[in-house]
Design an enzyme around this catalytic site. Structure first.
Site, PDB file in Angstrom:
ATOM      1  N   CYS A  20       0.789  -1.217  -0.023  1.00  0.00           N
ATOM      2  CA  CYS A  20       0.072   0.156  -0.065  1.00  0.00           C
ATOM      3  C   CYS A  20       0.900   1.155   0.062  1.00  0.00           C
ATOM      4  O   CYS A  20       1.796   1.420  -1.049  1.00  0.00           O
ATOM      5  CB  CYS A  20      -0.995   0.161   1.199  1.00  0.00           C
ATOM      6  N   HIS A  65      -3.896  -5.109   0.508  1.00  0.00           N
ATOM      7  CA  HIS A  65      -3.357  -5.683   1.962  1.00  0.00           C
ATOM      8  C   HIS A  65      -3.557  -7.073   2.057  1.00  0.00           C
ATOM      9  O   HIS A  65      -4.526  -7.583   2.256  1.00  0.00           O
ATOM     10  CB  HIS A  65      -4.118  -4.994   3.126  1.00  0.00           C
ATOM     11  N   GLU A  96      -2.405  -9.187   4.141  1.00  0.00           N
ATOM     12  CA  GLU A  96      -2.427  -9.620   5.540  1.00  0.00           C
ATOM     13  C   GLU A  96      -3.754  -9.668   6.120  1.00  0.00           C
ATOM     14  O   GLU A  96      -4.070 -10.025   7.154  1.00  0.00           O
ATOM     15  CB  GLU A  96      -1.437  -8.643   6.617  1.00  0.00           C
TER      16      GLU A  96
END
Length: 509
Positions: free
Chosen positions: A79, A167, A169
């Site tokens: 990001c 993202h 994660e």
């Protein structure tokens, strides 16, 4: 030498989650502020740049010198990290036509690229940014796009450098863990040998070297962190560890005796101190929540210090500090605002002139539980809900008295046991009962009553920073309410707290 991935933090709310995902792959990683990270040595196998609340176009945007990293080590920008690479290496970043936030479908452009190979095409990812890369960095190839984002992922040719504008994660990126595995295992070459067993072996060896024949004292709370820390230290130094378990008179019903008994069965050298009268005496007449916390914290230090002084030649104070506490203390934005003014051992090291040892300071809470399982701790202890440091003192709104503690302990015991019996305990992150400074009219039999009201609270959370109230079945709530009102003298009304955090904190005080 322990190999590791460095995660350089630009202030993203997701940075800790990146670390947890990497560690789920049995790869050790560390989070450091972008402006204060250790020297890059042979142990560092790769670097991840986190997201950020800033725009790379802001004057005050975080800046980092990547001279010793980019092109020399595998590098993944996430990001903000990706936009930083574009902005500073020949690309261009501009405001998005509309803020890109939420689910998006990622399609491969370069399907064979090492970072995204064998991902679905398309695959769901999670976007969260107000800017977008409108021109890729020099010498770069676009490897994936979404319907709205042309440069969703890129690779700089001739380097192990990647940038992604989503993202991986977060849970909503359905194959994010696979992408991270490609980076840390396939590209960085990490061995995936950071396991609970290896951590215990390494930590026990290091504790023996560090402490030698010195004596250590540790304050037990009955919670997961201090218990696992105690067992790790006991494994390393045996009888040179003494644990002190203080009963403030504010624990759950029968908790002091049951926890003390469980510790003795674990072979720990534990001193139990019943100091309830002191704490309750000092809290008499006090209604301010902050003052209550400070009195409880001060009294704990005094009682703990008094007991510890009876021990001879103690040189170390052990603490159950875990990694989120460490990260917070050296965060990008400096130490966070104090939300909780209590800390069970705050001020003790200086007062007692002791050195600190923190055997869990590299672990997240879920990792502490994994270590505990490997050490053979009971699931009953490892699965315990978090419990506030000041105990029931901050679940009794207004003045704390012995009678109020009794009432709350009885009600709380009924609620917690009902959660266990119904199978809901392990689905809830934290639960408890609050005794309110409210009395209401009721009817019991043929008599009119004017008694207290309690509020039940049950939440789901991962770290306590945010929390949602749990939708417990009406039948369960009805049973708990009925049992509390019928069995606990002094209560004639039960309510259920359906507030989420934010804005409502988990505890009421």
């Amino acid at each position: 030498m322990q190999e590791k991935i460095l995660i350089l933090d630009f202030g993203s709310q997701y940075t800790q989650l990146i670390a947890r995902r990497v560690r789920e792959l049995n790869v050790y990683c560390e989070i450091h502020p972008f402006n204060h990270y250790p020297a890059i040595d042979a142990s560092v196998k790769g670097v991840i740049l986190s997201g950020s609340p800033f725009s790379v176009r802001d004057k005050e945007a975080p800046q980092i010198d990547l001279g010793g990293i980019k092109g020399k080590l595998p590098l993944l920008g996430v990001c903000y990290g990706a936009q930083y690479l574009a902005h500073h290496f020949g690309g261009e970043v501009a405001p998005s036509a509309s803020r890109e936030y939420g689910r998006a479908m990622l399609s491969k452009v370069q399907a064979a690229n090492a970072l995204i190979r064998d991902l679905g095409d398309p695959t769901q990812v999670w976007m969260s940014h107000g800017d977008t890369i409108v021109k890729e960095p020099t010498g770069c190839e676009i490897i994936a796009s979404t319907e709205d984002v042309r440069v969703a992922a890129f690779h700089i040719a001739g380097e192990d450098t990647w940038g992604i504008q989503f993202h991986p994660e977060v849970y909503h990126s359905t194959e994010g863990i696979k992408l991270l595995k490609h980076f840390v295992v396939d590209i960085c070459g990490c061995r995936q040998d950071w396991t609970p067993a290896s951590y215990i072996e390494t930590t026990v060896r290091e504790l023996r070297e560090k402490l030698g024949g010195d004596k250590v004292v540790l304050g037990l709370s009955g919670g997961v962190d201090s218990s696992v820390a105690a067992v790790l230290l006991h494994k390393a130094i045996g009888k040179n560890l003494t644990c002190i378990f203080v009963d403030m008179g504010l624990l759950r019903k029968d908790e002091f005796s049951s926890v003390l008994d469980s510790y003795k069965h674990m072979g720990l050298n534990v001193i139990g101190v019943d100091a309830g009268d002191k704490f309750l005496g000092d809290l008499k007449g006090v209604t301010d929540p902050e003052q209550k916390r400070k009195i409880i914290g001060r009294d704990f230090i005094e009682v703990f210090d008094s007991e510890a002084q009876k021990l001879k030649d103690v040189k170390w104070l052990a603490q159950g500090t875990i990694y989120p506490d460490v990260i917070e203390s050296v965060s990008v934005n400096g130490p966070s605002v104090t939300i909780k003014s209590h800390h069970n051992v705050g001020g003790l090291p200086e007062k007692m002139n002791l050195k600190i040892v923190e055997p869990l300071r590299l672990l997240f809470k879920d990792e502490v539980r994994r270590i505990g399982r490997e050490l053979g701790l009971s699931e009953l202890l490892l699965g315990r809900h978090p419990f506030p440091g000041p105990g029931l003192g901050i679940r009794i709104l207004g003045e704390v008295t012995k009678e109020k503690v009794r009432i709350l302990q009885e009600a709380d015991a009924i609620f917690i046991q009902a959660l266990r019996d119904s199978g809901w305990y392990d689905k809830v992150w934290q639960a408890g009962v609050m005794l309110l400074p409210v009395q209401s009219v009721g009817v019991m039999g043929d008599e009119r009553t004017y008694e207290s009201c309690v509020a039940l609270r049950a939440v789901t959370s991962t770290d306590g920073m945010t929390a949602d109230w749990v939708h417990l079945p009406y039948e369960l709530l009805a049973k708990v309410s009925n049992d509390i009102i019928n069995k606990v003298r002094g209560i004639n009304r039960v309510v259920y707290d359906i507030s989420s955090k934010p804005p409502a904190t988990i505890e009421w005080e």
